[in-house]
Motif scaffolding. Structure first.
Motif, short mmCIF file in Angstrom:
data_model
loop_
_atom_site.label_atom_id
_atom_site.label_comp_id
_atom_site.label_asym_id
_atom_site.label_seq_id
_atom_site.Cartn_x
_atom_site.Cartn_y
_atom_site.Cartn_z
N ASP A 171 0.81 -1.21 0.00
CA ASP A 171 0.00 0.00 0.00
C ASP A 171 0.85 1.27 0.00
OD1 ASP A 171 -2.66 -1.34 2.12
OD2 ASP A 171 -2.34 -1.46 -0.04
N SER A 172 2.00 1.20 0.62
CA SER A 172 2.84 2.38 0.76
C SER A 172 3.45 2.85 -0.56
CB SER A 172 3.96 2.12 1.77
OG SER A 172 4.76 1.02 1.36
N LYS A 232 1.96 1.75 -3.80
CA LYS A 232 0.99 1.61 -4.89
C LYS A 232 0.70 2.95 -5.53
CE LYS A 232 -2.10 -1.52 -4.48
NZ LYS A 232 -3.27 -2.33 -4.04
#
Length: 113
Positions: free
Chosen positions: A61-62, A64
């Motif tokens: 997520d960091s 993307k």
């Protein structure tokens, strides 16, 4: 004995870009998922991106929306295009199979103004 060699790291300003490259001594990436990992001093190494044999990609997520993983046609190379870099991206970046095996030296990425 497979060797992994990462390159392309360096010092960039926030918002800048880098393209990391990885070369393996064999075609191990043809039979495994290919991944990029990173490690910050004092923290555990984390998987940030990987690509499947079918070309599907997955990202932490960091990263993307900012990072893009790709592979070479020879199946022994993998790349990581990093855009919109943040200071929090500062780390040593490693390539490896997923699951991982032996580690190479990695390449240092430093994002700072």
């Amino acid at each position: 004995q497979v060797q992994l060699v990462e390159s392309g790291g360096g010092l960039v300003q926030p918002g800048g870009s880098l393209r990391l490259s990885c070369a393996a001594s064999g075609s191990i990436f043809s039979r495994s998922y290919m991944g990029w990992y990173r490690q910050v001093p004092g923290k555990e190494r984390e998987l940030v991106a990987y690509i499947t044999r079918g070309g599907n990609t997955n990202y932490a997520d960091s990263v993307k929306g900012r990072f893009t993983i790709s592979r070479g046609s020879a199946n022994n190379t993998v790349y990581l295009q990093m855009n919109s870099l943040k200071p929090e991206d500062t780390a040593v970046y490693y390539c490896n199979t997923v699951p991982y095996s032996n580690w190479g030296q990695g390449t240092q990425v430093t994002v700072s103004s």
